[in-house]
Design a protein around this motif. Structure first.
Motif, PDB file in Angstrom:
ATOM      1  N   ALA A 121       2.614 -47.938  28.812  1.00  0.00           N
ATOM      2  CA  ALA A 121       1.989 -48.983  29.612  1.00  0.00           C
ATOM      3  C   ALA A 121       1.250 -48.487  30.844  1.00  0.00           C
ATOM      4  CB  ALA A 121       3.057 -49.990  30.060  1.00  0.00           C
ATOM      5  N   TRP A 122       1.582 -47.332  31.390  1.00  0.00           N
ATOM      6  CA  TRP A 122       1.054 -46.944  32.700  1.00  0.00           C
ATOM      7  C   TRP A 122      -0.458 -46.759  32.676  1.00  0.00           C
ATOM      8  CZ3 TRP A 122       3.797 -47.614  36.915  1.00  0.00           C
ATOM      9  CH2 TRP A 122       3.383 -47.041  38.115  1.00  0.00           C
ATOM     10  N   HIS A 123      -1.042 -46.437  31.524  1.00  0.00           N
ATOM     11  CA  HIS A 123      -2.492 -46.266  31.453  1.00  0.00           C
ATOM     12  C   HIS A 123      -3.242 -47.586  31.596  1.00  0.00           C
ATOM     13  CE1 HIS A 123      -0.939 -46.837  27.371  1.00  0.00           C
ATOM     14  NE2 HIS A 123      -2.116 -47.325  27.011  1.00  0.00           N
ATOM     15  N   TRP A 124      -2.546 -48.717  31.456  1.00  0.00           N
ATOM     16  CA  TRP A 124      -3.171 -50.015  31.667  1.00  0.00           C
ATOM     17  C   TRP A 124      -3.063 -50.472  33.127  1.00  0.00           C
ATOM     18  CZ3 TRP A 124      -6.054 -50.436  27.771  1.00  0.00           C
ATOM     19  CH2 TRP A 124      -5.626 -50.233  26.461  1.00  0.00           C
ATOM     20  N   ILE A 125      -2.502 -49.642  33.986  1.00  0.00           N
ATOM     21  CA  ILE A 125      -2.236 -49.976  35.383  1.00  0.00           C
ATOM     22  C   ILE A 125      -3.084 -49.088  36.273  1.00  0.00           C
ATOM     23  CG2 ILE A 125      -0.432 -49.901  37.177  1.00  0.00           C
ATOM     24  CD1 ILE A 125       1.573 -50.359  34.784  1.00  0.00           C
ATOM     25  N   ASP A 126      -3.616 -49.646  37.351  1.00  0.00           N
ATOM     26  CA  ASP A 126      -4.319 -48.811  38.319  1.00  0.00           C
ATOM     27  C   ASP A 126      -3.366 -47.729  38.794  1.00  0.00           C
ATOM     28  OD1 ASP A 126      -4.871 -48.097  41.285  1.00  0.00           O
ATOM     29  OD2 ASP A 126      -6.763 -48.939  40.570  1.00  0.00           O
ATOM     30  N   PRO A 127      -3.705 -46.447  38.598  1.00  0.00           N
ATOM     31  CA  PRO A 127      -2.719 -45.382  38.829  1.00  0.00           C
ATOM     32  C   PRO A 127      -2.272 -45.237  40.275  1.00  0.00           C
ATOM     33  CG  PRO A 127      -4.888 -44.454  38.369  1.00  0.00           C
ATOM     34  CD  PRO A 127      -4.980 -45.929  38.086  1.00  0.00           C
ATOM     35  N   VAL A 128      -3.144 -45.552  41.226  1.00  0.00           N
ATOM     36  CA  VAL A 128      -2.755 -45.456  42.633  1.00  0.00           C
ATOM     37  C   VAL A 128      -1.992 -46.703  43.065  1.00  0.00           C
ATOM     38  CG1 VAL A 128      -3.566 -45.154  44.998  1.00  0.00           C
ATOM     39  CG2 VAL A 128      -4.715 -43.955  43.126  1.00  0.00           C
ATOM     40  N   ALA A 129      -2.524 -47.883  42.748  1.00  0.00           N
ATOM     41  CA  ALA A 129      -1.849 -49.124  43.120  1.00  0.00           C
ATOM     42  C   ALA A 129      -0.485 -49.233  42.445  1.00  0.00           C
ATOM     43  CB  ALA A 129      -2.717 -50.322  42.750  1.00  0.00           C
ATOM     44  N   GLY A 130      -0.397 -48.805  41.182  1.00  0.00           N
ATOM     45  CA  GLY A 130       0.880 -48.855  40.483  1.00  0.00           C
ATOM     46  C   GLY A 130       1.911 -47.941  41.115  1.00  0.00           C
ATOM     47  N   ALA A 131       1.488 -46.724  41.465  1.00  0.00           N
ATOM     48  CA  ALA A 131       2.413 -45.793  42.098  1.00  0.00           C
ATOM     49  C   ALA A 131       2.847 -46.296  43.478  1.00  0.00           C
ATOM     50  CB  ALA A 131       1.783 -44.414  42.205  1.00  0.00           C
ATOM     51  N   ALA A 132       1.919 -46.904  44.214  1.00  0.00           N
ATOM     52  CA  ALA A 132       2.258 -47.449  45.528  1.00  0.00           C
ATOM     53  C   ALA A 132       3.282 -48.574  45.403  1.00  0.00           C
ATOM     54  CB  ALA A 132       0.999 -47.942  46.230  1.00  0.00           C
ATOM     55  N   LYS A 133       3.120 -49.443  44.399  1.00  0.00           N
ATOM     56  CA  LYS A 133       4.083 -50.523  44.201  1.00  0.00           C
ATOM     57  C   LYS A 133       5.436 -49.958  43.767  1.00  0.00           C
ATOM     58  CE  LYS A 133       3.345 -54.114  44.864  1.00  0.00           C
ATOM     59  NZ  LYS A 133       2.881 -55.329  44.222  1.00  0.00           N
ATOM     60  N   ALA A 134       5.410 -48.913  42.945  1.00  0.00           N
ATOM     61  CA  ALA A 134       6.662 -48.272  42.544  1.00  0.00           C
ATOM     62  C   ALA A 134       7.385 -47.693  43.749  1.00  0.00           C
ATOM     63  CB  ALA A 134       6.388 -47.179  41.510  1.00  0.00           C
ATOM     64  N   ALA A 135       6.642 -47.053  44.651  1.00  0.00           N
ATOM     65  CA  ALA A 135       7.248 -46.498  45.860  1.00  0.00           C
ATOM     66  C   ALA A 135       7.873 -47.595  46.702  1.00  0.00           C
ATOM     67  CB  ALA A 135       6.205 -45.731  46.666  1.00  0.00           C
ATOM     68  N   GLN A 136       7.227 -48.760  46.748  1.00  0.00           N
ATOM     69  CA  GLN A 136       7.745 -49.889  47.506  1.00  0.00           C
ATOM     70  C   GLN A 136       9.049 -50.411  46.908  1.00  0.00           C
ATOM     71  OE1 GLN A 136       4.969 -53.138  47.653  1.00  0.00           O
ATOM     72  NE2 GLN A 136       6.327 -54.485  48.827  1.00  0.00           N
ATOM     73  N   ALA A 137       9.141 -50.372  45.571  1.00  0.00           N
ATOM     74  CA  ALA A 137      10.304 -50.945  44.898  1.00  0.00           C
ATOM     75  C   ALA A 137      11.472 -49.971  44.775  1.00  0.00           C
ATOM     76  CB  ALA A 137       9.898 -51.424  43.503  1.00  0.00           C
ATOM     77  N   LEU A 138      11.224 -48.688  44.924  1.00  0.00           N
ATOM     78  CA  LEU A 138      12.269 -47.684  44.702  1.00  0.00           C
ATOM     79  C   LEU A 138      13.092 -47.421  45.957  1.00  0.00           C
ATOM     80  CD1 LEU A 138      10.415 -45.037  42.511  1.00  0.00           C
ATOM     81  CD2 LEU A 138      12.513 -46.258  41.861  1.00  0.00           C
ATOM     82  N   ARG A 139      14.377 -47.202  45.741  1.00  0.00           N
ATOM     83  CA  ARG A 139      15.241 -46.693  46.796  1.00  0.00           C
ATOM     84  C   ARG A 139      14.944 -45.212  47.007  1.00  0.00           C
ATOM     85  NH1 ARG A 139      19.798 -49.722  43.369  1.00  0.00           N
ATOM     86  NH2 ARG A 139      19.426 -51.816  44.222  1.00  0.00           N
ATOM     87  N   PRO A 140      15.224 -44.673  48.188  1.00  0.00           N
ATOM     88  CA  PRO A 140      15.047 -43.228  48.385  1.00  0.00           C
ATOM     89  C   PRO A 140      15.806 -42.443  47.314  1.00  0.00           C
ATOM     90  CG  PRO A 140      15.457 -44.303  50.473  1.00  0.00           C
ATOM     91  CD  PRO A 140      15.672 -45.351  49.418  1.00  0.00           C
TER      92      PRO A 140
END
Length: 276
Positions: A121-140
């Motif tokens: 699925a990740w290729h259907w997602i903006d690679p920078v915006a998707g990674a930024a949202k993942a960083a927001q959702a992830l715990r350290p």
């Protein structure tokens, strides 16, 4: 599986996330997608579980819940995010909780996770915006892992598929004979683009690549069931799809009714850095 063809206007091969019509086509036959698409290797699931600091997983572009169910079976608590309500409905029927949204617009609403995953699925997602949202959702210390199944067809099957595809879609820029080429070729650009997006978003360790090799014995019926779920074919008119399936089936019949594909599951993974 290779599912990266463009639409009109055609995005570059490195920007499949702009091909929204193609990205949203898989729910047209969500039950078939769930039934026919290959699962992911248990070695990949184990590595994700081992690399995450806890059991809470956000599965991005969860589709019908194929990866989510495997992660749940390994002891994870999984929330899916899926933009196609038809795909999400199938996932929910199998017990997967799903928010219907594109990840770029999805809001965590205070929820945090130990891993963010994305299967096919990740290729259907903006690679920078998707990674930024993942960083927001992830715990350290949380893990981001985007992964894909890739395969290599026998030359006879790839040639037959390419020949009929050129006939029914003569203006297509894709030569499906590449499906007989090295197993990683279809996703080389996607892997690089995904890693670059993680670097640009920031908040992650240097991305690393994982690879899990294997083989998939495939019967004629299983191959013809899976073919209509590939992005290159989801938009074909029924008569054209029937012609492709007829020729593809004949090629497998000529091999004795089954064949074995080399396959590999490849991933880009990175760890959330920082303390907040």
């Amino acid at each position: 599986m290779p599912t990266l063809p463009p639409e009109q206007p055609r995005p570059s091969a490195s920007e499949p996330h702009r091909a929204r019509t193609m990205a949203e086509s898989f729910g047209a036959d969500a039950e078939r997608y769930d039934r026919a698409r290959p699962r992911y290797p248990e070695a990949l699931v184990r590595r994700i579980v081992a690399g995450a600091p806890g059991p809470d997983v956000l599965d991005v572009g969860c589709g019908t819940g194929i990866a989510a169910r495997q992660l749940r079976a390994a002891g994870c608590r999984v929330l899916g995010v899926e933009p196609d309500a038809r795909m999400a409905d199938v996932a929910r029927r199998s017990g997967v909780e799903v928010d219907v949204a594109a990840i770029e617009a999805w809001e965590p609403a205070g929820r945090t996770f130990d891993a963010v995953t994305a299967g096919q699925a990740w290729h259907w997602i903006d690679p920078v915006a998707g990674a930024a949202k993942a960083a927001q959702a992830l715990r350290p210390g949380g893990l981001l892992a985007a992964f894909w199944n890739t395969f290599q067809l026998p030359p006879e099957v790839a040639e037959a598929l390419a020949t009929v595809y050129r006939r029914v879609v003569p203006d297509s820029p894709f030569d499906l004979r590449s499906m007989a080429g090295p197993v990683l070729d279809p996703y080389a650009t996607v892997l690089a683009k995904s890693a670059d997006g993680i670097r640009q978003a920031g908040g992650f360790s240097e991305p690393e690549r994982w690879r899990f090799d294997g083989e998939w014995p495939c019967t004629r019926d299983a191959w013809l069931d899976q073919l209509p779920t590939l992005g290159i074919l989801t938009g074909l008119a029924p008569d054209k799809l029937a012609e492709v399936l007829r020729e593809a089936g004949a090629a497998v019949d000529a091999l004795g009714g089954s064949f074995t594909m080399r396959c590999a599951t490849v991933a880009v993974a990175a760890t959330r850095t920082g303390t907040d």
